[in-house]
Design an enzyme around this catalytic site. Structure first.
Site, PDB file in Angstrom:
ATOM      1  N   SER A 109       1.084  -1.394   0.310  1.00 27.48           N
ATOM      2  CA  SER A 109       0.112   0.109   0.143  1.00 27.48           C
ATOM      3  C   SER A 109       0.724   1.734  -0.095  1.00 27.48           C
ATOM      4  O   SER A 109       0.321   2.720  -0.483  1.00 27.48           O
ATOM      5  CB  SER A 109      -1.086   0.666   1.281  1.00 27.48           C
ATOM      6  OG  SER A 109       0.013  -0.044   2.394  1.00 27.48           O
ATOM      7  N   GLY A 144      -2.221  -4.336   1.143  1.00 30.45           N
ATOM      8  CA  GLY A 144      -2.275  -5.061   1.750  1.00 30.45           C
ATOM      9  C   GLY A 144      -1.008  -6.519   1.487  1.00 30.45           C
ATOM     10  O   GLY A 144      -1.087  -7.591   2.309  1.00 30.45           O
ATOM     11  N   ASN A 156       3.466  -5.252   5.722  1.00 38.59           N
ATOM     12  CA  ASN A 156       2.474  -6.475   6.138  1.00 38.59           C
ATOM     13  C   ASN A 156       3.157  -7.814   6.546  1.00 38.59           C
ATOM     14  O   ASN A 156       2.347  -8.494   7.731  1.00 38.59           O
ATOM     15  CB  ASN A 156       1.452  -6.372   4.980  1.00 38.59           C
ATOM     16  CG  ASN A 156       0.694  -5.745   4.062  1.00 38.59           C
ATOM     17  OD1 ASN A 156       0.085  -5.154   5.518  1.00 38.59           O
ATOM     18  ND2 ASN A 156       1.039  -5.230   2.734  1.00 38.59           N
ATOM     19  N   ASP A 181      -5.069   7.306   9.492  1.00 39.21           N
ATOM     20  CA  ASP A 181      -4.961   5.839   9.923  1.00 39.21           C
ATOM     21  C   ASP A 181      -4.278   5.682  10.554  1.00 39.21           C
ATOM     22  O   ASP A 181      -3.305   4.771  11.521  1.00 39.21           O
ATOM     23  CB  ASP A 181      -5.000   4.404   9.113  1.00 39.21           C
ATOM     24  CG  ASP A 181      -3.626   4.755   8.214  1.00 39.21           C
ATOM     25  OD1 ASP A 181      -2.973   5.349   8.164  1.00 39.21           O
ATOM     26  OD2 ASP A 181      -4.311   4.385   7.145  1.00 39.21           O
ATOM     27  N   HIS A 232      -0.256   5.062   7.170  1.00 42.13           N
ATOM     28  CA  HIS A 232      -0.062   5.840   5.837  1.00 42.13           C
ATOM     29  C   HIS A 232       0.212   7.178   5.678  1.00 42.13           C
ATOM     30  O   HIS A 232       0.329   8.180   6.300  1.00 42.13           O
ATOM     31  CB  HIS A 232      -1.359   5.405   4.590  1.00 42.13           C
ATOM     32  CG  HIS A 232      -1.201   3.555   4.319  1.00 42.13           C
ATOM     33  ND1 HIS A 232      -2.101   3.038   6.321  1.00 42.13           N
ATOM     34  CD2 HIS A 232      -0.637   2.946   3.489  1.00 42.13           C
ATOM     35  CE1 HIS A 232      -2.180   1.881   5.362  1.00 42.13           C
ATOM     36  NE2 HIS A 232      -1.456   1.123   4.275  1.00 42.13           N
TER      37      HIS A 232
END
Length: 217
Positions: free
Chosen positions: A39, A76, A104, A192, A195
């Protein structure tokens, strides 16, 4: 004598035209960079032009480089996912590669040994095709203990040495070097807390671009 001189002149002109044509062709060749990642590479949560790939391409173009950066980031994605899909996205046009996977894996607590195997498979495939690569690391959190963090971060250093590739140790270095965590999160991350926002990506690209440029002769 006149005919001979004319022939020499004609051959000279043909050679000049050919040289100019070849120079123009060489200058017109675009360097293709494959950005394989998750991502962070894909530009999660950002408008199309604000993500990592378009900002990196703009930065390289501003330096006078004729490049096309291909966005092969999948939100992801793990190192296993990247290894599985590399074969069908690695075209003959690719000149250089950025490998930015593992974030991840770390967030899910995947074994560093598994991450090492997957990244090794990716680097092996790129090496076999003669594609010069920048390996981009990720700093691990302490959620899984100091031992896990050390083992995970060593994966990137070890593989860079094993495959003789350049290493950029931390994808987010442009942000982590900005000051305190609280300030960095407030100024350069999305809501979040994971990011980067547009300004955060700009800092990332500013730090990383010199390492990308160094890939190119």
């Amino acid at each position: 004598m006149v005919s001979s001189a004319y022939g020499v002149l004609l051959r000279g002109l043909k050679g000049l035209v050919l040289s100019v044509f070849m120079m123009g062709t060489a200058q017109a060749e675009t360097t293709t960079i494959l950005a394989l990642g998750d991502s962070l590479t894909a530009g999660y949560g950002l408008p199309l032009g604000d993500g990592f790939v378009p900002q990196l391409q703009a930065a390289l173009t501003k330096q006078g480089l004729d490049v096309q950066v291909i966005n092969a980031g999948v939100s992801g994605d793990t190192s296993a996912g990247g290894a599985a899909r590399l074969g069908w996205i690695l075209t003959d046009e690719v000149d250089f590669a950025l490998v930015a996977l593992g974030g991840n894996d770390m967030l899910r607590g995947i074994s560093p040994d598994e991450t090492r195997r997957n990244l090794s498979a990716i680097l092996t495939e790129l090496e076999a095709k003669g594609i010069r690569t920048l390996l981009i690391g990720v700093l691990a959190s302490s959620n899984f203990g100091d031992g896990y963090r050390t083992d995970f971060e060593n994966v990137y250093q070890d593989l860079a040495q094993e495959f003789s590739v350049d290493l950029f140790p931390n994808f987010l270095e442009g942000i982590t070097a900005a000051g305190s965590f609280a300030d960095a999160r407030r100024l350069y991350l999305q809501a979040d807390g994971l990011h980067p926002n547009k300004q955060g990506v700009a800092r990332i690209v500013d730090k990383m671009a010199p390492s990308v440029v160094s890939l190119m002769p």
